[in-house]
Design an enzyme around this catalytic site. Structure first.
Site, PDB file in Angstrom:
ATOM      1  N   GLU A 261      -7.897  -5.479  -9.927  1.00 38.56           N
ATOM      2  CA  GLU A 261      -8.514  -4.550  -8.981  1.00 38.56           C
ATOM      3  C   GLU A 261      -9.539  -3.655  -9.670  1.00 38.56           C
ATOM      4  O   GLU A 261      -9.500  -3.442 -10.881  1.00 38.56           O
ATOM      5  CB  GLU A 261      -7.454  -3.693  -8.279  1.00 38.56           C
ATOM      6  CG  GLU A 261      -6.571  -4.488  -7.332  1.00 38.56           C
ATOM      7  CD  GLU A 261      -5.977  -3.623  -6.230  1.00 38.56           C
ATOM      8  OE1 GLU A 261      -6.352  -2.453  -6.093  1.00 38.56           O
ATOM      9  OE2 GLU A 261      -5.122  -4.141  -5.490  1.00 38.56           O
TER      10      GLU A 261
ATOM     11  N   LYS B 111       0.861  -1.194   0.000  1.00 38.89           N
ATOM     12  CA  LYS B 111       0.000   0.000   0.000  1.00 38.89           C
ATOM     13  C   LYS B 111       0.898   1.244   0.000  1.00 38.89           C
ATOM     14  O   LYS B 111       1.058   1.936   1.006  1.00 38.89           O
ATOM     15  CB  LYS B 111      -0.937  -0.008   1.206  1.00 38.89           C
ATOM     16  CG  LYS B 111      -2.138   0.930   1.054  1.00 38.89           C
ATOM     17  CD  LYS B 111      -3.166   0.653   2.138  1.00 38.89           C
ATOM     18  CE  LYS B 111      -4.356   1.618   2.062  1.00 38.89           C
ATOM     19  NZ  LYS B 111      -5.143   1.442   0.839  1.00 38.89           N
TER      20      LYS B 111
END
Length: 347
Positions: free
Chosen positions: A227, A191
């Site tokens: 995603e 992330k």
């Protein structure tokens, strides 16, 4: 003001009008890493940080972040949802970009301190609003070469945010992106900010074309869904299976892995983490995107090669998606008992 709650320092908030935007709250947590160790950390009032102009976070993207929420329960208590999993994910992100890890206990303690110090910013139960927490780690200190920073800053701040679906949860449409979100064997599973910077342009182009966002395919073959914008993808098959993509380029969503447990243990579904081929979208009767902000965003349709493939409906949420959403949100707000270890009470 109806629906408002008096704050410290003569501040009041109308919870019904909160969006997902920045609000300066009273205190935030800061800890520094120097000489091979983290200091004890402290709460500070100043929401501005001062760092060297040569910090690696600015030039080489040596940084990472997390996102989680604090929830007000029916009896007025405050709780966090699986913060230990956020802590572990941040540790993996730190390892990927050569930053010192934050111990799980330190991460959770920092979040707890910030919530308790800003308790009056936690929205009341029933408003649908929450207190969003943003932990982050950045490389700082004087440095000019492409190498790890000499010092690091770990911070946690919070902002009250409104319910994601103001008018009720409704499906939205997505299109397939022409660009890649991550490279094979890159930082897709971490992330880190660079992943999000790279998504700004394809997101803007998708929105200009009338879509909520774009769907990223696997960077190697461009045949498999990875995603959905900044969220993970899942689908419900005709034979009632919960399916979600498996790939080393996907950020492992805590929401997704929670939904996988709920689908199996609470809804009695078969769960599969595997390839989701674009050419086989018709295996799904419902699809959605999942993440911290919205929990679940129902997908009405996906545009592929100029044609919109519609799932359950473009206007109504599918029954399984709705049940998954209600179950997870019920656990987060303390209405439903969740699996052991998922809830951390703020005391």
């Amino acid at each position: 003001m109806k629906g408002a709650w008096k704050m410290s320092k003569n501040v009041s908030i109308d919870w019904s009008k909160l969006g997902f935007s920045y609000t300066k709250t009273d205190l935030r947590y800061i800890s520094m890493w120097k000489d091979g160790k983290w200091d004890a950390g402290k709460l500070v009032e100043d929401n501005m940080i001062s760092i060297s102009e040569s910090s690696t976070a600015l030039h080489y993207g040596q940084q990472c972040f997390e996102g989680l929420k604090a929830y007000r329960t029916p009896n007025g208590e405050i709780q966090l949802f699986r913060p230990d999993e956020n802590a572990k994910r941040m540790q993996r992100s730190c390892r990927r970009v050569l930053m010192p890890e934050i111990p799980v206990d330190k991460f959770i303690d920092a979040c707890m301190q910030v919530v308790k110090a800003n308790e009056h910013f936690v929205p009341p139960y029933g408003s649908g609003a929450t207190l969003y927490l943003r932990p982050y780690v950045i490389g700082v200190g004087h440095n000019i070469g492409v190498k790890p920073a000499p010092e690091y800053l770990f911070g946690v701040f919070c902002v009250p945010v409104g319910p994601y679906f103001k008018g009720g949860m409704a499906p939205v449409n997505f299109t397939i992106a022409d660009m890649d979100r991550a490279a094979p064997h890159g930082t897709g599973a971490a992330k880190v900010g660079g992943n999000y910077a790279g998504s700004l342009l394809p997101h803007e182009e998708a929105v200009k074309r009338g879509f909520a966002d774009c769907i990223y395919l696997d960077p190697a073959t461009h045949t498999k869904i990875e995603e959905v914008g900044a969220a993970n993808f899942f689908g419900i098959t005709k034979d009632n299976k919960f399916v979600t993509p498996a790939s080393p380029s996907i950020l492992p969503s805590i929401t997704k892995y929670s939904l996988m447990v709920l689908a199996e243990k609470y809804l009695g579904m078969t769960v599969e983490e595997r390839d989701c081929l674009v050419e086989k979208l018709d295996e799904f009767v419902e699809t959605g995107a999942c993440g911290t902000a919205a929990v679940i965003t129902p997908i009405g349709g996906i545009e592929v090669d100029g044609k919109l493939h519609v799932f359950h409906s473009e206007t109504e949420v599918g029954p399984v998606t709705k049940k998954l959403y209600d179950t997870l949100v019920g656990i987060q707000f303390g209405e439903i008992e969740g699996p052991e270890g998922w809830i951390y009470k703020v005391k």
